[in-house]
Design a protein around this motif. Structure first.
Motif, mmCIF file in Angstrom:
data_model
loop_
_atom_site.group_PDB
_atom_site.id
_atom_site.type_symbol
_atom_site.label_atom_id
_atom_site.label_comp_id
_atom_site.label_asym_id
_atom_site.label_seq_id
_atom_site.Cartn_x
_atom_site.Cartn_y
_atom_site.Cartn_z
ATOM 1 N N ARG A 94 0.845 -1.189 0.000
ATOM 2 C CA ARG A 94 0.000 0.000 0.000
ATOM 3 C C ARG A 94 0.875 1.231 0.000
ATOM 4 N N PRO A 95 0.656 2.136 -0.958
ATOM 5 C CA PRO A 95 1.512 3.324 -1.025
ATOM 6 C C PRO A 95 1.341 4.233 0.173
ATOM 7 N N GLU A 96 0.174 4.202 0.820
ATOM 8 C CA GLU A 96 0.011 5.091 1.972
ATOM 9 C C GLU A 96 0.846 4.600 3.153
ATOM 10 N N ASP A 97 1.249 3.318 3.163
ATOM 11 C CA ASP A 97 2.167 2.847 4.204
ATOM 12 C C ASP A 97 3.555 3.419 4.040
ATOM 13 N N LEU A 98 3.872 3.893 2.855
ATOM 14 C CA LEU A 98 5.218 4.408 2.608
ATOM 15 C C LEU A 98 5.334 5.883 2.927
ATOM 16 N N ILE A 99 4.257 6.511 3.404
ATOM 17 C CA ILE A 99 4.396 7.834 3.998
ATOM 18 C C ILE A 99 4.759 7.601 5.457
ATOM 19 N N TYR A 100 6.004 7.850 5.802
ATOM 20 C CA TYR A 100 6.481 7.569 7.148
ATOM 21 C C TYR A 100 6.184 8.762 8.028
ATOM 22 N N HIS A 101 5.572 8.486 9.170
ATOM 23 C CA HIS A 101 5.217 9.546 10.095
ATOM 24 C C HIS A 101 6.314 9.706 11.134
ATOM 25 N N LYS A 102 6.124 10.727 11.967
ATOM 26 C CA LYS A 102 7.173 11.069 12.933
ATOM 27 C C LYS A 102 7.429 9.926 13.911
ATOM 28 N N GLU A 103 6.376 9.193 14.265
ATOM 29 C CA GLU A 103 6.537 8.123 15.244
ATOM 30 C C GLU A 103 7.431 7.017 14.685
ATOM 31 N N GLN A 104 7.341 6.806 13.358
ATOM 32 C CA GLN A 104 8.170 5.765 12.760
ATOM 33 C C GLN A 104 9.594 6.244 12.534
ATOM 34 N N LEU A 105 9.753 7.555 12.289
ATOM 35 C CA LEU A 105 11.082 8.072 11.949
ATOM 36 C C LEU A 105 11.919 8.361 13.189
ATOM 37 N N LEU A 106 11.252 8.761 14.269
ATOM 38 C CA LEU A 106 11.976 9.214 15.451
ATOM 39 C C LEU A 106 12.592 8.038 16.179
ATOM 40 N N GLU A 107 13.858 8.202 16.565
ATOM 41 C CA GLU A 107 14.500 7.106 17.294
ATOM 42 C C GLU A 107 14.017 7.119 18.742
#
Lengths: 201, 192
Positions: free
Chosen positions: A124-137
């Protein structure tokens, strides 16, 4: 006839002992070069505060227009970053992203770097919009010493300055229009003219 | 709602793209598993396993992503380990389409025709930023996402994706086929 067969078989026998060049990928990962740019990671300071101050420089530098930020003011009750603002929303569209690394070059606080993770495909292409929760360590995972997991390719990008750099502005003096002048004063550099020089206005 | 019966806009000067690039508009896709028959489910599991291990890609590349696709089929990364080394020059013999590169508006009917010529069942991998959503080429000449002309199963980001990224997407597609998930709706044949 027999000669050719022997020639061909000798080739086969020679190649049989060689190690195969194939990287059997899902089980075995190839070591990535130092400048490899994979998925983005948003970093934290040692005390757990987010490095991102919501300045939009990465979004401005992005040639693919892949970064979307909504900034919000820090308050005394809720302090997220040491600056005035923090990124409440930080979305990176991985499909738009071309992994050029301009965002990590633009970032004044070293908040965003491109790391080594590359397994990103999705149904799903909308899964490839990474949000802050996924990006933040996560807290406690941040850059300690020379932990290669979170340094990113920032250090590899910046060429280290030489120990004894040559002067970029010419220093010589000479005669110009019959008068002694420094190279800077006649437009060969942007130094302030020597006050003792006769060429002044 | 597809490209065919787009409603007539009231204002002809209204911009075509009304959303930002970070939220590219997409076809609605509901991926559900409709498996009711117990006996046929077991057979179709075997069939799906076979299909997932012998995906033959169509031999065509549109831009620089094709170089990485060639690298994925060469000996270092060796897509033959997953049974997909046979890049068929005829779409009649292929069942996987790797859209590697940017699709210009002029090339879009050609890509669609190759897709139509492939026999069912068929799958599509959209490889790279340009094929997936236009990438940096946000202009009138490039199709903003190949999923506007053909149904795309797997999106692989990257510019271009490394062979490993493509292989990861390929493995995801194999997993999807083994699970028996249906293909997304065809954007050019909208269902009523």
């Amino acid at each position: 006839m027999a000669n050719e067969i022997i020639k061909g078989l000798s080739r086969t026998l020679r190649e049989m002992g060689r190690k195969p060049t194939t990287v059997s990928y899902p089980e075995q990962h190839r070591s990535q070069p130092a400048r490899y740019r994979g998925r983005h990671v948003l970093h934290r300071y040692e005390n757990g505060l987010e490095r991102c101050v919501g300045c939009f420089l990465c979004a401005g530098a992005c040639p693919a227009d892949a970064i979307y930020i909504e900034a919000e003011e820090n308050s005394e009750a809720q302090r997220v970053s040491p600056g005035e603002r923090f990124a409440r929303v930080f979305d990176v569209n991985m499909l738009r992203c071309i992994f050029c690394g301009y965002c990590q070059q633009a970032c004044p606080t070293g908040a965003i770097t491109l790391e080594k993770e590359y397994e990103l495909a999705s149904l799903r292409p909308e899964d490839l919009i990474y949000h802050k929760e996924q990006l933040l360590e996560a807290v406690g995972e941040q850059h300690h010493g020379d932990n290669p997991a979170t340094i990113g390719s920032n250090t590899a990008w910046q060429p280290q300055p030489p120990a004894d750099p040559p002067l970029t502005i010419p220093q010589q003096r000479g005669t110009f229009d019959g008068q002694a002048a420094s190279a800077a004063a006649v437009g060969q550099g942007n130094l302030i003219p020597d006050p003792s020089s006769p060429i002044q206005d | 709602m597809g490209l065919i019966d787009e409603p007539l806009r009231m204002n002809p000067w209204e911009p075509v793209q009304i959303t930002t690039n970070t939220q590219t508009p997409r076809m609605p896709r509901n991926v559900e598993n409709h498996s009711a028959n117990i006996l046929l489910t077991q057979v179709s599991k075997l069939v799906d396993w076979g299909r997932s291990q012998s995906l033959w890609p169509a031999l065509f590349g549109l831009a620089c992503c094709a170089i990485e696709m060639m690298a994925a089929s060469a000996s270092r990364f060796d897509i033959a380990r997953f049974g997909a080394e046979v890049f068929r020059a005829s779409p009649r013999q292929a069942d996987l389409m790797i859209v590697a590169g940017r699709v210009s508006v002029k090339m879009a009917p050609v890509v669609r025709q190759i897709y139509d010529q492939m026999p069912d069942p068929k799958w599509v991998i959209s490889m790279g930023a340009c094929a997936s959503c236009g990438g940096v080429f946000n202009n009138y000449a490039i199709v903003q996402g190949v999923d506007k002309i053909i149904p795309v199963d797997i999106f692989v980001p990257g510019c271009p994706p490394t062979p490993e990224m493509l292989l990861y997407g390929f493995n995801q597609l194999q997993e999807k086929i083994r699970q028996g998930l249906p293909n997304p709706p065809d954007p050019m044949r909208p269902t009523a």
